[in-house]
Motif scaffolding. Structure first.
Motif, PDB file in Angstrom:
ATOM      1  N   LEU A 112       0.872  -1.278   0.015  1.00 46.12           N
ATOM      2  CA  LEU A 112       0.029   0.009   0.168  1.00 46.12           C
ATOM      3  C   LEU A 112       0.809   1.307  -0.073  1.00 46.12           C
ATOM      4  O   LEU A 112       0.565   2.423  -0.583  1.00 46.12           O
ATOM      5  N   HIS A 113       1.925   1.196   0.861  1.00 51.14           N
ATOM      6  CA  HIS A 113       2.714   2.367   1.021  1.00 51.14           C
ATOM      7  C   HIS A 113       4.169   2.637   0.050  1.00 51.14           C
ATOM      8  O   HIS A 113       4.355   3.792  -0.205  1.00 51.14           O
ATOM      9  N   GLN A 114       4.765   1.363  -0.058  1.00 57.24           N
ATOM     10  CA  GLN A 114       5.964   1.469  -0.672  1.00 57.24           C
ATOM     11  C   GLN A 114       6.040   0.789  -2.171  1.00 57.24           C
ATOM     12  O   GLN A 114       6.819   0.199  -2.777  1.00 57.24           O
ATOM     13  N   MET A 115       5.056   1.424  -2.971  1.00 57.39           N
ATOM     14  CA  MET A 115       4.845   0.608  -4.279  1.00 57.39           C
ATOM     15  C   MET A 115       6.183   1.294  -5.034  1.00 57.39           C
ATOM     16  O   MET A 115       6.475   0.566  -6.193  1.00 57.39           O
ATOM     17  N   ASP A 116       6.523   2.588  -4.852  1.00 55.25           N
ATOM     18  CA  ASP A 116       7.472   2.998  -5.676  1.00 55.25           C
ATOM     19  C   ASP A 116       8.824   2.387  -5.621  1.00 55.25           C
ATOM     20  O   ASP A 116       9.418   2.141  -6.436  1.00 55.25           O
ATOM     21  N   LEU A 117       9.105   1.781  -4.179  1.00 56.65           N
ATOM     22  CA  LEU A 117      10.066   0.962  -3.982  1.00 56.65           C
ATOM     23  C   LEU A 117      10.019  -0.261  -4.805  1.00 56.65           C
ATOM     24  O   LEU A 117      10.756  -0.959  -5.680  1.00 56.65           O
ATOM     25  N   LEU A 118       8.845  -1.052  -4.805  1.00 52.95           N
ATOM     26  CA  LEU A 118       8.676  -2.342  -5.426  1.00 52.95           C
ATOM     27  C   LEU A 118       8.669  -2.420  -7.008  1.00 52.95           C
ATOM     28  O   LEU A 118       9.076  -3.207  -7.596  1.00 52.95           O
ATOM     29  N   GLU A 119       8.334  -1.100  -7.458  1.00 56.73           N
ATOM     30  CA  GLU A 119       8.511  -0.812  -9.060  1.00 56.73           C
ATOM     31  C   GLU A 119       9.941  -0.659  -9.292  1.00 56.73           C
ATOM     32  O   GLU A 119      10.198  -0.818 -10.491  1.00 56.73           O
ATOM     33  N   HIS A 120      10.765  -0.252  -8.506  1.00 59.01           N
ATOM     34  CA  HIS A 120      12.178  -0.181  -8.861  1.00 59.01           C
ATOM     35  C   HIS A 120      12.854  -1.723  -9.126  1.00 59.01           C
ATOM     36  O   HIS A 120      12.406  -2.572  -8.504  1.00 59.01           O
ATOM     37  N   LYS A 121      13.789  -1.536 -10.013  1.00 58.33           N
ATOM     38  CA  LYS A 121      14.310  -2.747 -10.595  1.00 58.33           C
ATOM     39  C   LYS A 121      15.170  -3.521  -9.348  1.00 58.33           C
ATOM     40  O   LYS A 121      15.420  -5.017  -9.725  1.00 58.33           O
ATOM     41  N   ALA A 122      15.578  -2.942  -8.151  1.00 57.46           N
ATOM     42  CA  ALA A 122      16.208  -3.669  -7.341  1.00 57.46           C
ATOM     43  C   ALA A 122      15.190  -4.662  -6.618  1.00 57.46           C
ATOM     44  O   ALA A 122      15.839  -5.606  -6.251  1.00 57.46           O
TER      45      ALA A 122
END
Lengths: 1039, 245
Positions: free
Chosen positions: A73-83
């Motif tokens: 819910l909150h860290q989607m930007d991280l999850l979308e990152h290639k890492a």
């Protein structure tokens, strides 16, 4: 194995029912890891591998990641990152995300669909080994956490040794329980800090607790109510619900439009405390304040956010015009002038405006915002490698959004760049919301970056079409031709002398025309529209993409297509001398232009010529030409003139907007010159027949699908919109009568001043701004009386003629195909009133965004054009306010505000007024020289571009200064005589075959970002379709 | 947000895959047991998922109304009723509810063509159908239960009548649609076949279904009917065995 799931639900009527559902638990669900040898897993989908050893310093073993719901819910930007890859998305989490946030669910689904991301959805709720039954007294959240841990435990046991499972959760209790069970559990920060290969990730962590936010303890907002309290309050009528709209002029003033005591009204919410952390666009619950705190409907209070910092209690009052736009707050303001003003106003009788305060947020509509960060103040002390994260302020481009606090370690690098930031939370102790960095877009002022910003801010989808979408294009590609099999059910019009008339360089030709004499003395007129619905079948990926895009977006230097260009500019485009599929409307018309018969049919045509407006005009003007195409055009023109006369007699409006076009440098795409657009006979000709086709198609589809037709209406503007215009025109002895569209049309025709040829256009421009926006709607949702199109003076209207660039037209094509029996197996979506109504809302939203994006793009290019130039030009006053006046400059089609205050020290409120305002006569007079500024008066102004400070997110803006009449202290010196054309280096590169590229812009470029309720659908009302189309087609030419 | 009828992972909301039937459970000849007091000649109780249905068959017997007598064959009368406690919300249904009458008439015309009616001239066969719990697919559950009840009553029929429903949701044909899915705007067809001849004797569709998908959905429903036939046949045989023992 069978499990039964039951829960208790309350129905809308209020009765409590028990819902019992079966649940089949299975054993055939695989783990999704590639190396797993298990037979079940091997037969299923396997998208994951495992993160290699040492990928994460914190957890060096090869592992897969199991995030909890909050991470999604909150860290989607991280999850979308290639890492981030090799992530297990548990069904438990997925379901919860779907219930809590549609947006996040869509993003998560997009990731899981991407094979390269190696995400795997594990249906743990349907799996026998991982299913968890809620025990007595366990909250749903605790159950879900337990289900997530249970799934982790299963994975740990199931996976081959050497691969471990890592639970990421910010819930300390959850982590503790997991660790106690012998699992690996980390917080988001712990895990991300271990990813040393991607240091930028730390900046992208969303912060959800503002406990460490020590700086902002100066404010404490009231608590938000819980959802159940809100629901109860809404039901009892204690609260009302609405979408919060923040004023463009004052970010501490918002309003919602809602129903109070059965009456639709707007409720103002003023001040930080009352706004209570509401952000523009949020759906909020509002409590109406007692009547003693209501406001009188007052005059404008324009508060220019750019000049006001957080002190904010300074107000620039200005008077008259736009009476509905704002009201004066009584108690909050401590400004003397304010109070005085209020008393005056209270003396005049006016309507009360309700005020309210936000008690809770029903739904956040936070999106990523573009803007700039406040440059770090201690640049010098901070030497280079700043590994320390620091708080910085981020200024969004959108003035209605408050500044956002972000934590970053790259503050120095990011200063001077456009970046994207998402809001994470807004705690009650924090003056401003907290957010995190998402990505950097490029340098401020760079044309490409700024264009990207425009597209992002208006939510325009501009990434290239996906492979999946492209897979629905015809296999033949460019080589596609009309074959025998396409002819079934189609009329063969290949023998007719059809031609198309468009702006020069147009590549997406969606309409063509023909006319011929019939043996009985009548005429046959045909409008042929590109048959896009043949290529785009309902429901497939291409159709869905087009529906989401809604419309093609035209920017000054770019076009964002709705359909892949193979269709738009080739297979659908009705090019000359190739056979193309089309959808035709054929009328039989008497010589007096009375329509006696109409036929609709799918067809095949072969256009004889693609003409430009100029070429068609030339054929029209040359009496010697007698070839079939030229005779056709002459015939069309004579019929069009008669049709137009009839339409005008019905009260159709001719409105105006100061349209300009840019000449762009071919290589650098820099704007070289601005010129005004003109309207020729042939423009009117095409427009006339497109209107006719739209009206007739609307009638037809409505007769067959009265409940689910996609139509377009233009509501009658309210009389109050015209008040100021009537008053202004009266000063020149001109009467404007808006009682109905015929009287308005007549009075506009009479509004002529002998000595000022531009006056009539000015009046028409002003009238355009009084108009409402035309909108799509589903015919089943309104009474037939409300279908009325005010601007065109017709009972019913739709969009049929531009399916290449508008999705609504495509829907209308499908409806018409079903009506005439061509498509006997149409999908049920066509008759679904609810879906049609939802779709029209989406299309209206997209349409509006596209228009605003075009306008912003024009604004950008105007600013680029004026960069490093100072130009003196003639303008007309179109609005007089207490502290200034606004000027329209016809030469460039721009509008700017001249402030009549001397620039005092920032923050002071007692700036000397250099002009005295006479509220009765509506003039500004200079006490010393007697020079007067009155509405529609001619002035000479100086225009230049200035970069706004970082508080205004470093937008550049046009500055207009008065030259004549002379007002000491306010007027500036005339510019050295500078002719614009001379000033510009004539560097148009004439590439053979391409030529000088001209770009054409659709609407007034207003310097103040003022897009209130009345920003009229000028293109629509004026030209139906051709006006807007012209804008884009020019751009098509350079591609 | 609306959830998908079939998730991208290929599961429906209750954990089934698109081509799976719900749990089936039946009891033939309940008349000799708990329902003996009703005086029925045959009975069957069927559970398909959470849809539960009880059918009682009376006859062949003397017609209750003189006017209903046919000289060359039996008359068939069908009563279809949904219990007021069958769904989450208690509703008292009117006797003359048009939907119930329609269901009854569908079942009547279906069985009239299969029962050897001419064997019993001047007599009447009454079928009473009671839906005890409602979880979607009441029509096909009722048809299956009626087949069992008629067999239990020893009324001669040409063939079994087996029925199954299938629907179409976000690109997938789905078998044996439950109540939740029916609520998700899924067009549902109910198909009844006589399995030995393979003839379709019942086909009911109340919403719009695109012609392109129709074929796929009917094929799936047919597969469902074939599976259902095996299940019913096993049930009939085991009940006959128990009877013979």
């Amino acid at each position: 194995m069978l499990q039964s799931r039951s829960h208790v639900r309350k129905t809308r009527k209020g009765s409590v029912i028990k819902v019992v559902r079966e649940l089949y638990l299975r054993e055939d669900i695989g783990c999704g890891v590639g190396v797993c040898a298990d037979a079940v897993c091997a037969s299923g989908v396997r998208t994951m591998q495992a993160l290699p050893a040492n990928a994460n310093k914190r957890h060096a073993m090869p592992h897969i990641i199991v995030p909890d719901t909050n991470m999604f819910l909150h860290q989607m930007d991280l999850l979308e990152h290639k890492a981030f890859s090799d992530v297990v998305v548990l069904q438990t989490a997925l379901d919860e995300v779907r219930h809590r946030s549609t947006q996040m669910y869509a993003r998560l689904r997009a990731i899981t669909a991407d094979v390269d991301k190696r995400f795997y959805v594990f249906s743990n709720e349907f799996m026998r080994d991982t299913f968890v039954k809620r025990v007595k007294d366990e909250s749903p959240n605790d159950r879900n956490d337990r289900a997530i841990r249970e799934a982790c435990r299963w994975y740990a046991k199931h996976l081959p040794s050497g691969i471990s499972v890592v639970l990421i959760s910010d819930d300390a209790d959850n982590r503790r329980k997991a660790t106690a069970d012998g699992m690996f559990a980390y917080s988001v920060r712990e895990y991300v800090e271990g990813l040393t290969a991607f240091p930028e990730l730390v900046d992208m962590i969303a912060v959800n607790d503002d406990a460490d936010d020590a700086a902002a303890k100066k404010i404490s907002y009231p608590d938000h109510l819980t959802p159940s309290q809100i629901t109860a309050g809404l039901k009892s009528g204690a609260f009302c619900q609405g979408t919060l709209g923040i004023s463009f002029h004052n970010f501490l003033e918002g309003s919602i439009y809602t129903k109070v005591d059965g009456e639709d009204t707007s409720v103002k919410i003023i001040g930080r405390t009352h706004l209570n952390r509401g952000v523009h666009g949020d759906v909020v619950a509002v409590r109406i304040l007692p009547k003693s705190e209501w406001l009188r409907q007052g005059d404008n209070v324009v508060l220019d956010a750019e000049e006001d910092d957080e002190t904010l209690e300074k107000v620039d009052p200005n008077s008259l015009l736009d009476a509905s736009a704002a009201a004066v707050p009584v108690p909050e303001q401590d400004d003397e002038m304010q109070t005085e003003e209020t008393e005056q106003r209270a003396a005049k009788s006016g309507d009360w405006v309700r005020t309210g305060c936000i008690v809770g947020i029903i739904q956040r509509k936070w999106r990523p915002f573009c803007g700039t960060i406040e440059a770090p103040k201690d640049v010098s002390s901070d030497s280079g490698s700043s590994s320390q994260q620091k708080f910085v302020f981020f200024w969004p481009m959108d003035k209605r959004i408050p500044k956002i606090k972000i934590r970053t370690r790259q503050a120095k690098q990011l200063a001077g760049q456009r970046i994207m930031v998402a809001i994470d939370s807004w705690g009650k102790q924090s003056l401003y919301p907290m957010g995190h960095f998402v990505k950097a877009l490029g340098n401020v002022g760079d044309r490409k970056t700024e264009t990207d910003v425009i597209l992002l801010e208006h939510d325009v989808r501009f990434m290239p079409f996906s492979k999946q979408v492209m897979s629905y294009l015809p296999d033949e590609g460019e080589a596609w031709v009309v074959k025998e099999e396409h002819l079934a059910g189609r009329m063969d019009f290949r023998h007719l002398d059809v031609c198309s008339i468009d702006p020069p360089g147009c590549t997406d030709i969606d309409d063509a025309l023909h006319a011929r004499l019939l043996p009985n003395g009548n005429y046959e007129v045909g409008v042929h529209i590109a048959d896009v619905s043949h290529f785009v079948k309902p429901g497939n990926a291409m159709d869905q993409e087009a529906a989401t895009r809604g419309t093609t977006v035209y920017l000054v230097d770019r076009r964002i297509d709705m359909l892949p260009s193979l269709l738009g500019t080739n297979l659908c485009s009705l090019r000359s001398n190739v056979e193309r599929l089309s959808f035709s409307c054929i009328w039989e018309v008497t010589p007096d232009a009375d329509i006696i018969d109409v036929k609709y049919s799918k067809s095949v045509i072969r256009s004889r010529a693609s003409l430009t407006y100029d070429a068609a005009q030339a054929r029209l003007d040359d009496p010697t030409l007698t070839d079939p195409v030229s005779t056709g055009i002459k015939l069309l023109n004579s019929i069009a003139k008669k049709l137009r006369a009839k339409r005008m007699a019905n009260g159709a409006l001719v409105l105006a907007s100061p349209e300009v076009r840019f000449s762009l440098d071919n290589d650098a795409q820099d704007p070289l010159d601005v010129e005004l657009k003109e309207m020729k006979d042939t423009n009117a000709l095409v427009e006339e027949f497109m209107l006719l086709a739209n009206i007739y198609v609307a009638k037809k589809i409505y007769s067959v699908f009265p409940d689910s037709s996609m139509l377009r209406r233009h509501p009658k503007p309210s009389a109050t919109n015209f008040e100021s215009l009537i008053k202004a025109a009266a000063e020149y002895g001109i009467e404007i009568d808006p009682s109905n569209n015929r009287t308005l049309s007549d009075s506009l025709d009479k509004a002529v001043l002998a000595d000022e040829p531009y006056f009539n256009k000015l009046i028409r421009i002003m009238t355009t701004r009084c108009m409402m926006q035309a909108v799509y709607f589903c015919s089943g949702t309104l009474a037939p009386e409300d279908f009325w199109h005010y601007g065109l003076a017709t009972d019913i209207y739709t969009h049929f003629t531009s399916p290449i660039r508008r999705y609504a037209d495509l829907v209308v094509h499908r409806l018409l195909a079903a009506c005439i029996g061509y498509d006997k197996t149409y999908s049920s979506d066509l008759v679904d009133k609810v879906k049609a109504s939802e779709l029209s809302d989406v299309l209206n939203f997209r349409h509006r965004n596209a228009q605003q994006a075009s306008r912003s793009s024009v604004e950008l290019f105007t600013n680029l054009f004026f960069k490093n130039k100072v130009i003196q030009e003639e303008g007309f006053v179109i609005r007089v306010m207490k502290n200034g006046f606004s000027v329209i400059i016809p030469r460039f089609g721009i509008e700017g505000i001249v402030h009549s205050q001397a620039a005092g020290p920032k923050g002071s409120t007692d700036n000397a007024q250099l002009l005295t305002h006479d509220a009765v006569a509506n003039t500004l007079t200079c006490p010393t020289t007697g020079a007067q500024i009155r509405i529609f008066g001619k002035v000479i102004v100086r225009v230049s571009v200035e970069e706004a400070g970082q508080e205004a997110a470093q937008r550049s803006k046009l500055v207009v200064k008065l030259i004549e009449p002379r007002v000491p202290g306010l007027s500036v010196d005339p510019v050295e005589v500078q002719k614009v054309k001379v000033d510009v280096v004539p560097a148009v590169v004439d590439i053979p075959g391409v030529g000088k590229v001209k770009t054409n812009v659709g609407e007034t470029n207003r310097v103040t970002a003022e897009m209130g309720v009345v920003s009229g659908d000028a293109v629509e009302t004026k030209a139906g379709s051709t006006g807007g189309k012209g804008a884009g087609k020019k751009k098509g030419g350079k591609k | 947000m609306k959830s998908d009828v079939v998730s991208p992972e290929g599961f429906r909301c209750d954990g089934r895959r698109p081509n799976e039937l719900r749990r089936f459970n039946c009891d033939m000849g309940t008349a000799s047991g708990g329902y003996a007091g009703s005086g029925a000649d045959g009975a069957a109780y069927v559970e398909q998922g959470n849809t539960r249905c009880l059918v009682l068959v009376f006859g062949p017997k003397e017609p209750s109304m003189r006017s209903a007598v046919l000289h060359d064959r039996a008359t068939l009368s069908v009563e279809f009723n949904i219990a007021s406690f069958s769904s989450g919300e208690r509703k008292t249904k009117l006797r003359k509810d048009k939907r119930l009458l329609e269901m009854a008439s569908i079942i009547k015309s279906t069985f009239e063509s299969v029962i050897l009616m001419s064997s019993f001239p001047r007599s009447e066969i009454t079928i009473q159908i009671q839906i005890l719990q409602f979880d979607g697919g009441s029509l096909h559950t009722a048809v299956n239960a009626t087949t069992l009840a008629l067999m239990n009553a020893g009324i001669p029929m040409e063939d079994y009548v087996v029925a199954c429903s299938a629907g179409f949701g976000n690109g997938h044909p789905i078998l044996d649609v439950n109540y939740t899915e029916e609520g998700m705007d899924v067009p549902v067809i109910s198909l009844g076949i006589t399995p030995r001849s393979g003839k379709v004797i019942l086909l009911n569709l109340e919403s719009r279904l695109h012609l392109d998908e129709f074929e796929k959905v009917v094929t799936l429903a047919r597969d469902g009917c074939t599976q259902m036939h095996e299940i019913l046949d096993t049930a009939v045989r085991s009940s006959a065995e128990a009877l013979a023992r």
